[in-house]
Enzyme design. Structure first.
Site, PDB file in Angstrom:
ATOM      1  N   LYS A   1      10.959   6.841  -5.334  1.00 22.55           N
ATOM      2  CA  LYS A   1      10.111   5.657  -5.454  1.00 22.55           C
ATOM      3  C   LYS A   1      10.791   4.453  -6.095  1.00 22.55           C
ATOM      4  O   LYS A   1      11.536   4.573  -7.061  1.00 22.55           O
ATOM      5  CB  LYS A   1       8.879   5.999  -6.297  1.00 22.55           C
ATOM      6  CG  LYS A   1       7.970   6.994  -5.617  1.00 22.55           C
ATOM      7  CD  LYS A   1       7.019   6.338  -4.663  1.00 22.55           C
ATOM      8  CE  LYS A   1       5.806   5.883  -5.422  1.00 22.55           C
ATOM      9  NZ  LYS A   1       4.796   5.348  -4.552  1.00 22.55           N
ATOM     10  N   HIS A  20      -7.735 -11.065  10.025  1.00 22.10           N
ATOM     11  CA  HIS A  20      -8.398  -9.747   9.863  1.00 22.10           C
ATOM     12  C   HIS A  20      -7.388  -8.626   9.658  1.00 22.10           C
ATOM     13  O   HIS A  20      -7.648  -7.481  10.017  1.00 22.10           O
ATOM     14  CB  HIS A  20      -9.290  -9.431  11.075  1.00 22.10           C
ATOM     15  CG  HIS A  20     -10.167 -10.562  11.500  1.00 22.10           C
ATOM     16  ND1 HIS A  20     -11.433 -10.766  11.003  1.00 22.10           N
ATOM     17  CD2 HIS A  20      -9.935 -11.596  12.357  1.00 22.10           C
ATOM     18  CE1 HIS A  20     -11.958 -11.853  11.551  1.00 22.10           C
ATOM     19  NE2 HIS A  20     -11.067 -12.375  12.362  1.00 22.10           N
ATOM     20  N   SER A  28       9.501   6.155 -10.483  1.00 16.27           N
ATOM     21  CA  SER A  28       8.424   7.089 -10.807  1.00 16.27           C
ATOM     22  C   SER A  28       9.012   8.226 -11.608  1.00 16.27           C
ATOM     23  O   SER A  28      10.158   8.622 -11.405  1.00 16.27           O
ATOM     24  CB  SER A  28       7.800   7.606  -9.514  1.00 16.27           C
ATOM     25  OG  SER A  28       7.172   8.853  -9.741  1.00 16.27           O
TER      26      SER A  28
END
Ligand code: ARG
Length: 465
Positions: free
Chosen positions: A291, A164, A285
């Site tokens: 990034k 989960h 980016s």
């Protein structure tokens, strides 16, 4: 119109046609722009058919020699990019046959004896797909080998195992990677199984009913390396279940790839920080200078969408088609080609990228310490001291609750505090509460104990050679 040359598609039909096709209809019905990719299989199939026609005395030895010489020249022309593909000639089959006739005359016109484009195209697609399968199988093994290599150095690396998406129990990172090896090994089995059903010969079915010429279909099957002959002519020209089956294999494989890709994306994010990818698989980016994005993994995940889509497309294409051949089937090629291309590139790039992963072992282990991953171990400890499992489960829930309140791990609670939850708890509990103790305890076949993982690694290595 030259009576002995097929320059235009309408001329391939017959004198029955009294008006030409519009440009739109031509473009709409033609497949040569994409099915020219089948040219090698088309020539191979024609040569096998021709040698059998000659062996059966249906065409002469001189015809066969002329066909062979003509086809050799055509292959050269295509390879050199000199072949002139004509939209007017609709598809790869008519283009090659027309050129053959142009080169060798009547012998070229005899090639199509006892054959139809219906059994011809089914044969070509099978030959082409079989060759592609044989290049995909080693790539699947490379993918497995890449995972095995990383697993090899990480048997004792501890990863929080999730259910989960919540921390569940600690596992060996190698064990986690070997789960994917199992998946890709099954994909490999599926591919081998698909190959057996791809590898059957439709030629001899002719348009749909078989042919009145004394063909030797077994001879053609043998010449082309097919394992058998399609036993029903109607089925042979109409069904594309072999392509659908391949597409199902490819979809399952891409589904597995996409799960791995998703985990790679997650593991690389700052919030996990479990791995790093080599720069060559990342992009930056244009606006955010900090990034480094895992684009390759994201694309592998995304490209699974088109492969799954092609499976749906092919099933829908086939569904509801009456026997036998219908032109609908011309639509099988583009999805099939794209499936093969996408799968091939994806397996190659993912295997490379996995090989270049940097594993941040300490970060993984630190994450495993959060979330009370060894709570089950404490319950099992109490069971070994006589408590029924359900009672042990309850005792541990109270202990975890206190640990959460105090913001510490279970192993950080003093022995006296733990004994307050149950008197059977002794000094030896701290080994049980450790991540490594938890791992070592799961020493069952298929479990995450390093001893078991090493056995599995050895098995995979032996299997992958
Ligand atoms: N281009 C066709 C295909 O891909 C070849 C078979 C056409 N047969 C026919 N009778 N029109 O399916």
């Amino acid at each position: 119109m030259a009576a002995n040359q097929l320059d235009k598609k309408s001329e391939a039909w017959s004198a029955l046609f009294s008006e030409p096709m519009s440009e739109l209809v031509k473009r709409y019905t033609a497949s040569v722009s994409f099915d020219q990719r089948l040219w090698r299989a088309d020539i191979e199939g024609s040569l096998a058919h021709a040698q059998m026609l000659a062996a059966q005395g249906i065409i002469g030895g001189d015809d066969l020699a002329a066909i062979r010489a003509g086809m050799a020249q055509i292959a050269e022309e295509i390879e050199a990019g000199r072949f002139e593909w004509k939209l007017d000639l609709e598809d790869v089959h008519l283009n090659i046959e027309a050129r053959l006739t142009q080169l060798v005359g009547d012998a070229g016109k005899r090639l199509h004896t006892g054959r139809s484009r219906n059994d011809q195209v089914a044969t070509d697609v099978r030959l082409w797909l079989r060759a592609e399968i044989d290049t995909l199988a080693p790539l699947l093994r490379q993918m497995q080998m890449a995972l095995v290599e990383v697993a090899d150095g990480n048997v004792d690396t501890i990863l929080p195992g999730f259910t989960h998406m919540q921390v569940a129990q600690p596992v060996s990172f190698a064990h986690h990677l070997l789960a994917y090896v199992e998946m890709f090994a099954r994909d490999e089995e599926r591919l081998a199984d698909v190959r057996r059903r791809v590898n059957r010969l439709p030629l001899g079915a002719a348009a749909l009913a078989g042919t009145s010429y004394p063909l030797d279909r077994e001879n053609v099957a043998q010449a082309l390396g097919f394992e058998g002959v399609c036993q029903n002519s109607l089925d042979a020209v109409s069904d594309r279940d072999f392509a659908i089956e391949f597409s199902a294999f490819a979809s399952i494989t891409m589904m597995h790839v996409s799960r791995l890709a998703e985990e790679i994306v997650l593991w690389m994010s700052q919030n996990f920080g479990f791995i790093d990818l080599a720069d060559r698989y990342c992009t930056g980016s244009s606006i955010m200078p900090q990034k480094r994005n895992p684009d390759v993994a994201e694309l592998a995940r995304g490209k699974s969408g088109r492969v799954l889509g092609h499976l749906m497309g092919l099933l829908t294409l086939m569904k509801g088609q009456p026997l036998t051949y219908n032109k609908d089937n011309q639509e099988d090629k583009e999805p099939l080609f794209d499936t093969v291309d996408t799968l091939r590139d994806t397996l190659r790039i993912m295997a490379e990228m996995v090989g270049g992963i940097t594993v941040k072992k300490e970060a993984m282990e630190r994450a495993a310490l959060k979330g009370y991953a060894t709570a089950t171990d404490l319950a099992d400890y109490l069971v070994k001291r006589g408590l029924p499992f359900r009672d042990a489960h309850e005792v541990v829930a109270h202990a975890v609750k206190l640990a959460i309140q105090q913001g510490v791990d279970l192993s950080a609670l003093p022995l006296a505090t733990l004994q307050g939850f149950h008197a059977a708890i002794g000094e030896d509990v701290f080994e049980v509460l450790s991540l490594r103790g938890s791992l070592n305890a799961r020493n069952v076949l298929g479990g995450t104990a390093p001893e078991q993982v090493r056995l599995q690694l050895a098995r995979h290595r032996a299997r992958l050679g």
